[in-house]
Design a protein around this motif. Structure first.
Motif, PDB file in Angstrom:
ATOM      1  N   ALA A  72      63.033  73.462 121.632  1.00  0.00           N
ATOM      2  CA  ALA A  72      62.513  74.338 122.687  1.00  0.00           C
ATOM      3  C   ALA A  72      61.074  74.778 122.406  1.00  0.00           C
ATOM      4  N   LEU A  73      60.634  74.681 121.149  1.00  0.00           N
ATOM      5  CA  LEU A  73      59.263  75.066 120.798  1.00  0.00           C
ATOM      6  C   LEU A  73      58.303  73.916 121.118  1.00  0.00           C
ATOM      7  N   PRO A  74      57.006  74.209 121.327  1.00  0.00           N
ATOM      8  CA  PRO A  74      56.045  73.129 121.583  1.00  0.00           C
ATOM      9  C   PRO A  74      56.021  72.140 120.410  1.00  0.00           C
ATOM     10  N   LEU A  75      55.877  70.855 120.746  1.00  0.00           N
ATOM     11  CA  LEU A  75      55.828  69.812 119.719  1.00  0.00           C
ATOM     12  C   LEU A  75      54.522  69.892 118.935  1.00  0.00           C
ATOM     13  N   ILE A  76      54.582  69.472 117.681  1.00  0.00           N
ATOM     14  CA  ILE A  76      53.411  69.410 116.810  1.00  0.00           C
ATOM     15  C   ILE A  76      52.989  67.951 116.739  1.00  0.00           C
ATOM     16  N   GLU A  77      51.709  67.658 117.025  1.00  0.00           N
ATOM     17  CA  GLU A  77      51.208  66.290 116.958  1.00  0.00           C
ATOM     18  C   GLU A  77      50.422  66.095 115.681  1.00  0.00           C
ATOM     19  N   GLU A  78      50.801  65.046 114.945  1.00  0.00           N
ATOM     20  CA  GLU A  78      50.126  64.691 113.698  1.00  0.00           C
ATOM     21  C   GLU A  78      49.783  63.206 113.832  1.00  0.00           C
ATOM     22  N   SER A  80      49.631  59.912 115.630  1.00  0.00           N
ATOM     23  CA  SER A  80      50.435  59.392 116.739  1.00  0.00           C
ATOM     24  C   SER A  80      51.881  59.877 116.666  1.00  0.00           C
ATOM     25  N   GLN A  81      52.218  60.575 115.612  1.00  0.00           N
ATOM     26  CA  GLN A  81      53.593  61.053 115.423  1.00  0.00           C
ATOM     27  C   GLN A  81      53.748  62.487 115.926  1.00  0.00           C
ATOM     28  N   LYS A  82      54.912  62.788 116.463  1.00  0.00           N
ATOM     29  CA  LYS A  82      55.211  64.140 116.925  1.00  0.00           C
ATOM     30  C   LYS A  82      56.352  64.706 116.088  1.00  0.00           C
ATOM     31  N   PHE A  83      56.291  66.020 115.865  1.00  0.00           N
ATOM     32  CA  PHE A  83      57.297  66.710 115.077  1.00  0.00           C
ATOM     33  C   PHE A  83      57.792  67.923 115.856  1.00  0.00           C
ATOM     34  N   TYR A  84      59.042  68.269 115.619  1.00  0.00           N
ATOM     35  CA  TYR A  84      59.557  69.522 116.148  1.00  0.00           C
ATOM     36  C   TYR A  84      59.048  70.660 115.266  1.00  0.00           C
ATOM     37  N   ASP A  85      58.728  71.792 115.888  1.00  0.00           N
ATOM     38  CA  ASP A  85      58.419  72.988 115.114  1.00  0.00           C
ATOM     39  C   ASP A  85      59.757  73.624 114.721  1.00  0.00           C
ATOM     40  N   ASN A  86      59.675  74.630 113.878  1.00  0.00           N
ATOM     41  CA  ASN A  86      60.894  75.176 113.285  1.00  0.00           C
ATOM     42  C   ASN A  86      61.088  76.651 113.569  1.00  0.00           C
ATOM     43  N   ARG A  87      62.342  77.061 113.487  1.00  0.00           N
ATOM     44  CA  ARG A  87      62.738  78.459 113.502  1.00  0.00           C
ATOM     45  C   ARG A  87      63.404  78.722 112.163  1.00  0.00           C
ATOM     46  N   ARG A 120      46.896  76.856 113.179  1.00  0.00           N
ATOM     47  CA  ARG A 120      47.181  77.025 114.607  1.00  0.00           C
ATOM     48  C   ARG A 120      47.965  75.853 115.169  1.00  0.00           C
ATOM     49  N   ASP A 121      47.611  74.642 114.758  1.00  0.00           N
ATOM     50  CA  ASP A 121      48.231  73.449 115.316  1.00  0.00           C
ATOM     51  C   ASP A 121      49.368  72.917 114.453  1.00  0.00           C
ATOM     52  N   GLY A 122      49.685  73.598 113.365  1.00  0.00           N
ATOM     53  CA  GLY A 122      50.728  73.133 112.455  1.00  0.00           C
ATOM     54  C   GLY A 122      52.089  73.692 112.815  1.00  0.00           C
ATOM     55  N   ALA A 123      53.017  73.473 111.900  1.00  0.00           N
ATOM     56  CA  ALA A 123      54.399  73.912 112.079  1.00  0.00           C
ATOM     57  C   ALA A 123      54.737  74.984 111.053  1.00  0.00           C
ATOM     58  N   LEU A 124      55.752  75.764 111.340  1.00  0.00           N
ATOM     59  CA  LEU A 124      56.275  76.717 110.359  1.00  0.00           C
ATOM     60  C   LEU A 124      57.021  75.895 109.315  1.00  0.00           C
ATOM     61  N   SER A 145      50.616  71.351 108.197  1.00  0.00           N
ATOM     62  CA  SER A 145      50.947  70.005 108.628  1.00  0.00           C
ATOM     63  C   SER A 145      52.409  69.682 108.328  1.00  0.00           C
ATOM     64  N   PRO A 146      53.134  69.163 109.314  1.00  0.00           N
ATOM     65  CA  PRO A 146      54.531  68.802 109.080  1.00  0.00           C
ATOM     66  C   PRO A 146      54.699  67.476 108.349  1.00  0.00           C
ATOM     67  N   ASP A 147      53.624  66.738 108.169  1.00  0.00           N
ATOM     68  CA  ASP A 147      53.675  65.454 107.460  1.00  0.00           C
ATOM     69  C   ASP A 147      53.938  65.711 105.977  1.00  0.00           C
ATOM     70  N   LYS A 148      55.000  65.118 105.440  1.00  0.00           N
ATOM     71  CA  LYS A 148      55.389  65.380 104.053  1.00  0.00           C
ATOM     72  C   LYS A 148      54.346  64.932 103.041  1.00  0.00           C
ATOM     73  N   SER A 149      53.482  63.987 103.427  1.00  0.00           N
ATOM     74  CA  SER A 149      52.454  63.514 102.501  1.00  0.00           C
ATOM     75  C   SER A 149      51.191  64.378 102.543  1.00  0.00           C
ATOM     76  N   SER A 150      51.151  65.357 103.426  1.00  0.00           N
ATOM     77  CA  SER A 150      49.980  66.215 103.569  1.00  0.00           C
ATOM     78  C   SER A 150      50.131  67.478 102.730  1.00  0.00           C
ATOM     79  N   ASP A 151      48.999  67.983 102.267  1.00  0.00           N
ATOM     80  CA  ASP A 151      49.018  69.258 101.547  1.00  0.00           C
ATOM     81  C   ASP A 151      48.196  70.308 102.286  1.00  0.00           C
TER      82      ASP A 151
END
Length: 195
Positions: A72-78, A80-87, A120-124, A145-151
């Motif tokens: 239900a939350l806005p998608l996070i774009e990283e 070309s990949q999209k991720f769900y944000d979290n609660r 601002r554009d990342g995920a919880l 960043s929701p990408d696991k390889s990102s720091d």
């Protein structure tokens, strides 16, 4: 006259054809088929829950953290990949089973501390119990960043007072005295806990 013109036209046509054959050059044109990047369905960072026992102001508490992707939350774009944000739902339960604190957090709860693009554009990314300090429960939180390889992330400090009040600030100090697992002993309280 028509025959002469037709004959002249035919001669010119054959001459043009013969002239083109002598100068015929072959050129190979190599092209690459365009790669179409199709974004798959949005990815989850992994749902999980954890529980931890602490002693705070002489009383036993259980801290429960539940992390879930929320479509239900806005998608996070990283890229070309999209991720769900979290609660993230945080519950603090007394020994007798009654709730001292319960709240579900989203990235919006930390917006005042998010001034960078990946904030601002990342995920919880998470909320983890850290320590007890000054009579408050101190948690480490992060948005990025929701990408696991990102720091790339914004480290945050979230404190909960004895009255259940929440305060959030950007973490500006590097913790070097942290034990394995990211927290100090939970039963150790500061000396100024006298409330």
């Amino acid at each position: 006259m028509k025959k002469i013109l037709s004959l002249v036209g035919l001669i010119m046509l054959f001459g043009a054809m013969a002239g083109c054959q002598g100068e015929k050059k072959t050129k190979d044109i190599i092209t690459h088929k365009p790669i179409i990047v199709r974004a798959g369905k949005p990815q989850k960072m992994g749902d999980y829950s954890q529980s931890r026992q602490i002693v705070w102001s002489g009383n036993a508490y259980t801290i429960e953290v539940s992390f879930k992707a929320d479509p239900a939350l806005p998608l996070i774009e990283e890229g070309s990949q999209k991720f769900y944000d979290n609660r993230i739902t945080l519950r603090i339960v007394r020994k007798d089973g009654t709730e001292f604190f319960s709240k579900t957090f989203t990235k919006a709860d930390f917006a005042a501390c998010l001034n960078s693009d990946y904030g601002r554009d990342g995920a919880l990314l998470g909320i983890v119990f850290d320590r007890i300090a000054g009579g408050q429960l101190v948690f480490a939180a992060s948005v990025g960043s929701p990408d696991k390889s990102s720091d790339e992330f914004v480290p945050l400090v979230m404190k909960i007072s004895r009255f259940g009040e929440v305060s959030v600030s950007e973490d500006t100090q590097l913790d070097t005295n942290m034990r394995e697992g990211g927290s100090a002993p939970a039963s150790v309280e500061d000396e100024d806990d006298g409330v």
